[in-house]
Each structure stands twice: as C-alpha cells, then as structure tokens.
Design a protein around this motif. Structure first.
Motif, PDB file in Angstrom:
ATOM      1  N   ILE A  99       6.437  -3.018  57.076  1.00 40.12           N
ATOM      2  CA  ILE A  99       6.425  -1.734  56.352  1.00 40.12           C
ATOM      3  C   ILE A  99       7.081  -0.641  57.197  1.00 40.12           C
ATOM      4  O   ILE A  99       7.939   0.115  56.715  1.00 40.12           O
ATOM      5  N   LEU A 100       6.686  -0.564  58.456  1.00 38.44           N
ATOM      6  CA  LEU A 100       7.234   0.474  59.340  1.00 38.44           C
ATOM      7  C   LEU A 100       8.726   0.264  59.589  1.00 38.44           C
ATOM      8  O   LEU A 100       9.513   1.221  59.537  1.00 38.44           O
ATOM      9  N   ASP A 101       9.115  -0.984  59.867  1.00 37.16           N
ATOM     10  CA  ASP A 101      10.524  -1.270  60.144  1.00 37.16           C
ATOM     11  C   ASP A 101      11.410  -0.994  58.931  1.00 37.16           C
ATOM     12  O   ASP A 101      12.489  -0.398  59.065  1.00 37.16           O
ATOM     13  N   LEU A 102      10.953  -1.437  57.762  1.00 33.40           N
ATOM     14  CA  LEU A 102      11.749  -1.205  56.553  1.00 33.40           C
ATOM     15  C   LEU A 102      11.850   0.283  56.233  1.00 33.40           C
ATOM     16  O   LEU A 102      12.910   0.756  55.793  1.00 33.40           O
ATOM     17  N   SER A 103      10.777   1.020  56.465  1.00 31.54           N
ATOM     18  CA  SER A 103      10.786   2.472  56.211  1.00 31.54           C
ATOM     19  C   SER A 103      11.796   3.162  57.117  1.00 31.54           C
ATOM     20  O   SER A 103      12.616   3.978  56.660  1.00 31.54           O
ATOM     21  N   MET A 104      11.746   2.836  58.409  1.00 31.34           N
ATOM     22  CA  MET A 104      12.682   3.453  59.360  1.00 31.34           C
ATOM     23  C   MET A 104      14.128   3.042  59.063  1.00 31.34           C
ATOM     24  O   MET A 104      15.044   3.848  59.174  1.00 31.34           O
ATOM     25  N   LEU A 105      14.319   1.787  58.685  1.00 34.52           N
ATOM     26  CA  LEU A 105      15.667   1.303  58.393  1.00 34.52           C
ATOM     27  C   LEU A 105      16.240   1.983  57.159  1.00 34.52           C
ATOM     28  O   LEU A 105      17.428   2.366  57.133  1.00 34.52           O
ATOM     29  N   LEU A 106      15.425   2.173  56.123  1.00 33.94           N
ATOM     30  CA  LEU A 106      15.893   2.856  54.907  1.00 33.94           C
ATOM     31  C   LEU A 106      16.251   4.312  55.188  1.00 33.94           C
ATOM     32  O   LEU A 106      17.244   4.836  54.675  1.00 33.94           O
ATOM     33  N   ILE A 107      15.447   4.972  56.032  1.00 35.99           N
ATOM     34  CA  ILE A 107      15.765   6.358  56.406  1.00 35.99           C
ATOM     35  C   ILE A 107      17.057   6.403  57.215  1.00 35.99           C
ATOM     36  O   ILE A 107      17.910   7.273  57.011  1.00 35.99           O
ATOM     37  N   PHE A 142       7.702  -6.525  48.746  1.00 38.82           N
ATOM     38  CA  PHE A 142       8.560  -5.791  49.677  1.00 38.82           C
ATOM     39  C   PHE A 142       9.993  -5.748  49.153  1.00 38.82           C
ATOM     40  O   PHE A 142      10.669  -4.710  49.219  1.00 38.82           O
ATOM     41  N   ALA A 143      10.487  -6.880  48.676  1.00 40.06           N
ATOM     42  CA  ALA A 143      11.870  -6.958  48.192  1.00 40.06           C
ATOM     43  C   ALA A 143      12.092  -5.996  47.025  1.00 40.06           C
ATOM     44  O   ALA A 143      13.105  -5.263  46.985  1.00 40.06           O
ATOM     45  N   ILE A 144      11.162  -5.980  46.072  1.00 32.87           N
ATOM     46  CA  ILE A 144      11.297  -5.082  44.909  1.00 32.87           C
ATOM     47  C   ILE A 144      11.232  -3.626  45.355  1.00 32.87           C
ATOM     48  O   ILE A 144      12.013  -2.776  44.890  1.00 32.87           O
ATOM     49  N   ALA A 145      10.302  -3.319  46.296  1.00 31.85           N
ATOM     50  CA  ALA A 145      10.186  -1.947  46.792  1.00 31.85           C
ATOM     51  C   ALA A 145      11.466  -1.507  47.490  1.00 31.85           C
ATOM     52  O   ALA A 145      11.943  -0.373  47.292  1.00 31.85           O
ATOM     53  N   VAL A 146      12.056  -2.405  48.308  1.00 32.29           N
ATOM     54  CA  VAL A 146      13.308  -2.081  49.010  1.00 32.29           C
ATOM     55  C   VAL A 146      14.434  -1.828  48.002  1.00 32.29           C
ATOM     56  O   VAL A 146      15.211  -0.867  48.149  1.00 32.29           O
ATOM     57  N   LEU A 147      14.530  -2.679  46.990  1.00 29.00           N
ATOM     58  CA  LEU A 147      15.581  -2.502  45.975  1.00 29.00           C
ATOM     59  C   LEU A 147      15.419  -1.181  45.236  1.00 29.00           C
ATOM     60  O   LEU A 147      16.396  -0.451  45.017  1.00 29.00           O
ATOM     61  N   ILE A 148      14.193  -0.844  44.851  1.00 31.64           N
ATOM     62  CA  ILE A 148      13.947   0.405  44.107  1.00 31.64           C
ATOM     63  C   ILE A 148      14.319   1.610  44.965  1.00 31.64           C
ATOM     64  O   ILE A 148      14.976   2.549  44.494  1.00 31.64           O
ATOM     65  N   ILE A 149      13.901   1.579  46.249  1.00 34.32           N
ATOM     66  CA  ILE A 149      14.203   2.715  47.136  1.00 34.32           C
ATOM     67  C   ILE A 149      15.704   2.813  47.386  1.00 34.32           C
ATOM     68  O   ILE A 149      16.280   3.902  47.354  1.00 34.32           O
ATOM     69  N   PHE A 150      16.352   1.668  47.630  1.00 33.90           N
ATOM     70  CA  PHE A 150      17.801   1.678  47.886  1.00 33.90           C
ATOM     71  C   PHE A 150      18.553   2.170  46.649  1.00 33.90           C
ATOM     72  O   PHE A 150      19.493   2.977  46.761  1.00 33.90           O
ATOM     73  N   TRP A 151      18.162   1.666  45.484  1.00 32.30           N
ATOM     74  CA  TRP A 151      18.797   2.144  44.257  1.00 32.30           C
ATOM     75  C   TRP A 151      18.559   3.651  44.075  1.00 32.30           C
ATOM     76  O   TRP A 151      19.445   4.391  43.659  1.00 32.30           O
ATOM     77  N   GLY A 152      17.337   4.085  44.381  1.00 31.31           N
ATOM     78  CA  GLY A 152      17.022   5.516  44.263  1.00 31.31           C
ATOM     79  C   GLY A 152      17.908   6.358  45.160  1.00 31.31           C
ATOM     80  O   GLY A 152      18.395   7.430  44.740  1.00 31.31           O
ATOM     81  N   LEU A 153      18.135   5.887  46.392  1.00 29.62           N
ATOM     82  CA  LEU A 153      19.002   6.624  47.317  1.00 29.62           C
ATOM     83  C   LEU A 153      20.437   6.705  46.793  1.00 29.62           C
ATOM     84  O   LEU A 153      21.049   7.778  46.782  1.00 29.62           O
ATOM     85  N   THR A 154      20.973   5.551  46.383  1.00 33.17           N
ATOM     86  CA  THR A 154      22.380   5.511  45.958  1.00 33.17           C
ATOM     87  C   THR A 154      22.596   6.283  44.654  1.00 33.17           C
ATOM     88  O   THR A 154      23.599   7.004  44.511  1.00 33.17           O
ATOM     89  N   ILE A 155      21.650   6.143  43.721  1.00 34.85           N
ATOM     90  CA  ILE A 155      21.791   6.861  42.441  1.00 34.85           C
ATOM     91  C   ILE A 155      21.593   8.358  42.651  1.00 34.85           C
ATOM     92  O   ILE A 155      22.288   9.191  42.051  1.00 34.85           O
ATOM     93  N   GLY A 156      20.619   8.683  43.535  1.00 31.32           N
ATOM     94  CA  GLY A 156      20.391  10.101  43.832  1.00 31.32           C
ATOM     95  C   GLY A 156      21.605  10.752  44.455  1.00 31.32           C
ATOM     96  O   GLY A 156      21.948  11.905  44.126  1.00 31.32           O
TER      97      GLY A 156
END
Length: 458
Positions: A99-107, A142-156
């Motif tokens: 959770i921590l690693d994926l959060s930092m990596l997405l940021i 985790f995979a679905i959460a990562v996809l949703i956040i990544f899509w949110g970033l790119t669409i945003g």
C-alpha cells in the motif's frame, strides 16, 4: 484482523521464513530507492540534461524522505512479528508495504509527467511481486485500485482538472492532452496489469497447491515413520523378554543355586552371560533411540561430562588394546560445570564417536579426548591419527547411510548410520558437532580426524 494465511501454511515454518525474507529484501531495495532518488535530485540537470520545476524538486525530496521514514519504521517493526495467523504477522506487513509503495509510486508518477512518466513500468513490477506473495482477492483489489487511480490521474490531466507536471528535456512535446496517446496508454496499461496479475497469481497458486500437497505427503511420511518406530519398539521389547529370562537363568546357574559347576562349563556360561549383557545393552539403545524419535522428548538430568567420558573409555579400553590404539584423556576445563540432558543418549553419541576413532585407525594409533570450556559451553574434542576423511566427502559425513570411501576399504561392515544418529542426539541437546580433517594429531600418511562436540553447561 484479516486472515491472509492459507490453512496448510499456518504451521509451515518455511512459508513464514520465505515471507520474512521477501519483506527484508524489499526493505533493503527501498533504501536503494531512496539513495537513487536523492542522487537523481542532485545530478539530474548535469547527467540527463533535464530540468525539474521547483514543485517537482520538492515532491521528489519529500517522497524520498517519506519512503525512508516508513521503511525505517517497517524495518524496526518486522523483528517483533510472530508467525501467528491470528495476529499481526509478516504477511500483514507485506500488505502495508504494498500500500505504501504503490501510493508513493503513484505520487511520483504524477509529479514526473503522469501518462508520460517511464516510472509506470514499476507498477507492473509491484503487481508481479504482490501476486507471488498475497492472496488473489487482495492483489486483484490492489490492481483495480491502481488502475482507477492511474486512469484518474491521466483523465484529470487530459481535461485540465489536475496540473500536469511535464519534465523539460525528457520529452520535447506534451502528450497528456493527446487523445489517442492517453487512450492507448490506458488500455494497454490496464491489459498488461490484469494479464500480469492473472498469470503471476495463477502460477503462485499452483506453487502453493504443490507445497500443500508436499506438506501433506511429509505429514503422511512422518506418520508412517512413527508407526514403523512403534512397531520396532514392540518387536524389540518382545525380544528383550526372553533374553531377560535367559539372563536370569544364567545368574541362577552361575551363583550355583543348582549345584556345583565344572570349570569348563562355568567358563562357557560366563561368556554366554557376557554376550547376553551385550545383547540387552544393544536392545536398550534401540529402545532409547526409538523413543527419542517417537516422542521427541528427552530425559533431563545433571551430570559431569568427565564421568561420562571415563565411562565411555572403560567400555572401549579392551577394544583399543586389541587394536593397539593408545587412548588419552585431557581435562582442560577451568570450571567444572554440569551438563543437563539425557545422559544415556549422550553416552551413546560419544561411544559411537570413540568406537569409530578406534575401529578406523591403524595399529599403534592414537586417540585423544580433550575437554575444555568457553562461555558456559562444554567442548569435547575426539581426535585420532587414522586415515581421516577426504575433503570432498566431509560435508556428507553426517548423512544417513554415508560411509567415507577410504573407510570402506578398511572395514567392510557398517551401515553408515552412526554419525547421523550422533548428530541428531547432539542437536536435540542444543549442541553442535563439527569435523576437522586432517586433525591436530596428524602424521605423515595419517591425516586423522577430529570431532568437536559442544554442549551447553550450567
């Protein structure tokens, strides 16, 4: 507390150790990540000819220190975790790490260009590792959460809802508002993540199932071994009964309760009694070793090691004289501490070591036993100047049924089980046994061997 451990792995120590090793590996990898981020922060404009904005520099620095902080915290906490499926355990730590690693990596991806960032590939790496460690439900979440956040970033970024942080000098033009590029990256990224997780988790699940089957087979083998040991105990005990009766009859005759004896007959009966004593001793040894294997329980008593060694020497004095082997005992202990354990089993262990030192020796050979203490540890060193053990075979000497090649030429009988039993007995008493060959008694053509046994003393 969410239970993540499969039932078959609850008591599997190898499973727990593998999880702990992976956790530690990621902790060490994270330290390297912090170092790389700081080096990149200091040298990016010199080495790569790229420019970061003040916001990107601050984000990079903050992320590096946040990773370092939580990594130090996890590194500290991991040593207190127990292998308990009903409490917070190493697998729960793995979930927190993910959770921590994926959060930092997405940021980090967001501040390094979003859809343009090459760091996106590290998300796939984390998904692969997570699939090999975590249950399917958790890693798919985790995979679905990562996809949703990544899509949110790119669409945003595409619609201008989020500020785009372009890295100047890395890509000469902006791609975050290129519809075809953003759509294709999102679709391909989603497909790769889902396929990767599905394949990696499927492979991991198959491996775990194989491990479960292996664990089941081991349990069956252990049960069969116990049944075999019980059978041996029963058979040997039945053999002991008639020998005991024979022993009693011989005592009656030799004590002349049935009348006087001819000298020749008396001598023969004394020999028969001696042989029956030896048979009873062997039976007692088999019973004792079988009970140790079956019950995994030792009798605890305090005794002085020198008394046990003297007893062993008395047993083999005549054997050594017949082989023309000189025996010597050196007691160099500064403190006469006591050993706590099963005296009979330890006697069997040292009897085996001494018997080997005499049996596999040359005429006019030497066997020296030296006792010494260090830090509440009693050491017993049994050295000889016999043929020794070939260097390439020394690692195998404590394996079942193994006999050194040069020994087989000297003495043909023997199953090669003695030293494996010795090692088992010593280790059950929290001790160690080591081999050194050549020994300190080595002579020309006689390299010899030393067996050093260490046992805790009080």
């Amino acid at each position: 507390m969410i239970k993540l451990i499969p039932e078959w792995a609850v008591h599997d120590e190898e499973f727990w150790l593998s999880i702990r090793q992976r956790n530690l590996w990621f902790i060490k990898l994270r330290y390297a990540t912090v170092a790389i981020l700081l080096i990149f922060y200091l040298t990016h404009s010199l080495l790569l000819s790229i420019q970061l904005s003040d916001v990107q520099k601050s984000a990079l620095l903050y992320i590096a220190f946040i990773i370092l902080f939580y990594n130090l915290t996890l590194h500290f906490l991991r040593r207190f975790l127990k292998h308990d499926s009903n409490a917070f355990n190493p697998l729960h730590l793995s979930v927190i790490q993910m959770i921590l690693d994926l959060s930092m990596l997405l940021i980090l991806i967001y501040y390094s260009g979003g859809v343009e960032s090459p760091l996106t590939f590290f998300l796939i790496f984390h998904m692969i590792v997570g699939s090999l460690i975590l249950p399917g439900l958790i890693i798919y979440s985790f995979a679905i959460a990562v996809l949703i956040i990544f899509w949110g970033l790119t669409i945003g970024e595409y619609f201008g809802l989020l500020v785009h942080h372009h890295i100047e000098g890395f890509i000469p033009f902006h791609l975050h508002q290129d519809f075809n590029y953003v759509l294709s990256v999102n679709i391909v990224f989603a497909m790769v993540i889902i396929i990767t997780v599905a394949l990696a988790n499927s492979i991991a699940r198959q491996l775990y199932q194989k491990e479960q089957q292996l664990y089941s087979y081991i349990e069956k083998l252990n049960q069969a071994e116990k049944e075999k040991t019980k059978y041996i105990l029963g058979v040997v005990h039945e053999i002991k009964t008639p020998i005991n009766a024979l022993h009693s009859y011989l005592d009656l005759i030799l004590q002349k309760f049935l009348g006087p004896l001819d000298e020749t007959v008396e001598e023969k009966l004394k020999r028969a009694k001696k042989r029956s004593d030896e048979a009873l001793e062997l039976i007692n040894i088999v019973l004792k070793v079988s009970q140790m294997k079956l019950m995994d329980k030792l009798t605890e008593e305090e005794f002085d090691m020198i008394d046990l060694i003297n007893n062993t020497l008395k047993r083999y004095k005549q054997f050594a004289e017949s082989k023309m082997v000189h025996l010597e005992l050196k007691d160099e202990r500064e403190v006469k501490c006591k050993i706590k354990g099963d005296q009979f089993l330890i006697l069997i262990a040292f009897s085996n070591i001494l018997a080997n030192a005499i049996k596999y020796n040359y005429e006019n050979g030497k066997v020296e036993i030296r006792l010494f203490n260090r830090n509440k540890i009693c050491f017993v060193e049994v050295c000889d100047n016999g043929p020794g053990i070939p260097k390439e075979e020394q690692e195998k000497i404590f394996q079942d049924f193994f006999r050194a090649s040069n020994i087989r030429k000297m003495v043909t009988e023997g199953a090669g089980l003695g030293l494996s039993f010795v090692k088992e007995i010593i280790e059950k008493h929290h001790g160690t046994i080591k081999l050194q060959s050549p020994s300190r008694l080595k002579e020309t053509g006689r390299p010899g061997a030393c067996f050093i046994v260490s046992l805790p003393c009080e």
